[in-house]
Design a protein around this motif. Structure first.
Motif: not given
Length: 598
Positions: A120-138
């Motif tokens: 689970w730790r090896s899956i880079n979900i955190s950056d993906t979720l942050q990118y989606a959040r930034n995209l929604a805010l933009e």
């Protein structure tokens, strides 16, 4: 007929009750483990102290119960109770089997948990979720800028639109509703006009300052509102952010929170695994071992009863019978044992009857022989007197006295022999009286001190406060016979030592009386016949003294035996039951019954 029931000993809880408790424990484990996983995956933390205390109460109680059962089993082994070692082996085999089967599963489970968390730790979900959040805010920011330009355009100027009637078809893209508020006579702002999607209509004026107002959910779901104020009119424009905008933002935030929980699991995985095994797996293992203890008692109980019954049969008790269970291998074995014991009892009865007949025949023959021997000198003395009386009556007086003395002596011998035979043949009269053994020894010794000055009587090691369950006359008869035999064996000179020791055999306590002489000893070939009626090595003995003593001792629940060495001396040992009052031990405990017998 004595009946012994085969059932487990020292069982606190029935096996069926233990199995029921085990099933309930498994059900509770499933229910609580489900709740445990849900709560753990929600926040990723170890349960708090109160929950740990509540959850660990069950294994602690089971540990106490198991410890009590194991201590009881160890105590049985120390006491060398029948079946305890067999039961311990059964439990050991089961525990080894459980460890061998549970260890690989436990290791694999723990390793799988670690690998799963690491994956689970090896899956880079955190950056993906942050990118989606930034995209929604933009996207949100772009919409704000566009909606503000649109709101300030001349198309929605209050002075103009108040003169021009707008329709929904005139709405630009993104605008969903227009609502106007004006004050009433009381100064309260109320809705005066609404145009657009009815779901966007609001009941109260959200604000009278120009610009975007703060969003309130669920009122402003997927919607943002812009306020255009004037002197007597406030217009609220409602813009659509896109279908599912707020739901998407909420999903992104929720997934971020869940991923943070997964991150925290890696730090708490060790205490969580310990907690899981300690609360859910360990109690079931403990309960299984406790059930095994009860099963082992249930299995070994019939074997123990059979072993005890066999031991009692070996000691001569053929009246015992074991209650067996039907349709069971052990039951068939016990039934065969009962049948064997019944046959042995019948055989023993017939054998004892035959032995009694043989013994009495032998004793009758011996008695007849012993009576016949003195009859010959009696007859000869009488014939001698009669013959002198017929031939020379005037000289009869010369032989009359010697002949009569010889007859009287032989008759007295016959009377003594018949008295001893009657004593041997009739049962001993038992009573509950107690006799102080030292007082009786001193009384018997005093009779012979003056008559045998060259014999040293040593009674230094005779206990002063020991009493035995025997009448005074019987104890005196035993002491008198053995003292006389010792004096005769030493030819009226030597050392005669009498001592007492307290011993314990099985669950009973005895006084061990020993009488040791320094005489010639008993020849090897004569030792098996020492207690045989009419066997004697003395010229004037009847051979009934020691058999009478043995009869008295046995009838009082005691035992008698001896050690002898030619040229060294003989020691007779007698174990007599003690008085019921407990006394302090003066000697070492007996390591086995009659271990000194020859």
């Amino acid at each position: 007929m004595k009946m012994v029931r085969t059932r487990p000993k020292y069982s606190i809880i029935n096996v069926r009750v233990l199995i029921l408790l085990y099933v309930l424990l498994c059900i509770l484990t499933v229910l609580f483990s489900h709740t445990f996983f849900i709560e753990t995956l929600q926040d990723g933390s170890v349960p708090d102290l109160l929950n740990r205390i509540v959850f660990f109460t069950v294994p602690v109680v089971l540990l106490v119960f198991l410890a009590f059962s194991l201590v009881r089993l160890i105590w049985d082994m120390v006491q060398r109770r029948l079946g305890s070692k067999f039961q311990a082996r059964l439990i050991s085999y089961f525990i080894i089997a459980v460890i061998l089967s549970a260890a690989p599963v436990t290791i694999i489970t723990v390793q799988s948990v670690y690998e799963l968390v690491r994956f689970w730790r090896s899956i880079n979900i955190s950056d993906t979720l942050q990118y989606a959040r930034n995209l929604a805010l933009e996207n949100y920011t772009i919409n704000l800028e566009r909606f503000e330009k649109l709101s300030l355009s001349s198309d929605f100027n209050i002075s103009r639109t108040s003169q021009t009637k707008l329709s929904v078809q005139d709405f630009p893209e993104g605008l969903r509703a227009i609502q106007d508020f004006s004050p009433d006579e009381n100064g309260n702002w109320i809705s005066r006009a609404f145009l657009g999607d009815e779901t966007q209509e609001i009941k109260t004026l959200p604000g009278n300052q120009q610009g975007f107002i703060s969003r309130e959910l669920p009122r402003d779901t997927d919607t943002i509102r812009y306020v255009l104020p004037s002197k007597d009119l406030v217009r609220v424009l409602s813009y659509h952010l896109g279908e599912g905008f707020d739901a998407a933002i909420a999903d992104i935030e929720e997934e971020r929170a869940r991923f943070e929980v997964i991150n925290s699991l890696e730090l708490n995985v060790k205490p969580l695994v310990v907690y899981y095994y300690g609360v859910f797996l360990f109690p079931t293992l403990l309960m299984t071992i406790i059930i095994t203890l009860s099963f082992s008692r249930k299995i070994t109980a019939p074997i123990v009863e059979l072993a005890e019954a066999t031991s009692r049969v070996a000691e001569g008790d053929f009246s015992i019978q074991i209650v067996s269970r039907p349709d069971d291998e052990l039951g068939r074995l016990i039934s065969s044992f009962n049948a064997m014991v019944q046959n042995l009892e019948k055989s023993q009865t017939a054998l004892l009857k035959a032995e009694k007949i043989s013994v009495w025949q032998s004793m009758a023959q011996q008695l007849a022989h012993e009576i016949k021997n003195p009859l010959t000198p009696i007859k000869l003395s009488a014939e001698r007197v009669l013959r002198r009386w017929r031939t020379k009556p005037e000289e009869t007086g010369e032989i009359l006295e010697s002949s009569m003395l010889a007859i009287i002596q032989e008759v007295e011998g016959l009377s003594t022999m018949l008295t001893e035979f009657r004593t041997l043949s009739r049962p001993t009269e038992l009573s509950r009286s107690q006799t102080m053994i030292r007082e009786q020894i001193e009384e018997n010794i005093e009779i012979y001190r003056g008559s045998y000055p060259e014999v040293l009587f040593d009674i230094e090691h005779v206990g002063a406060n020991i009493s035995v369950k025997m009448e005074k006359r019987y104890l005196s008869q035993i002491l008198t016979n053995l003292i006389i035999n010792g004096i005769d064996a030493m030819n009226n000179q030597g050392r005669l030592e009498i001592r007492t020791d307290l011993v314990k055999k099985r669950e009973s306590r005895y006084c061990r009386l020993s009488i040791r002489d320094t005489g010639k000893g008993i020849e090897e070939q004569d030792r098996p016949d020492v207690f045989t009626p009419y066997f004697t090595t003395k010229e004037s003995g009847t051979g009934l003294g020691l058999p009478i003593i043995e009869r008295i001792v046995n009838d009082h629940g005691g035992t008698i035996w001896f050690n002898s060495a030619v040229g060294v001396g003989t020691t007779f040992f007698i174990d007599l039951p003690l008085d019921e009052e407990p006394l302090p031990l003066e000697g070492a405990p007996d390591n086995g019954e009659n271990q000194d017998k020859q």
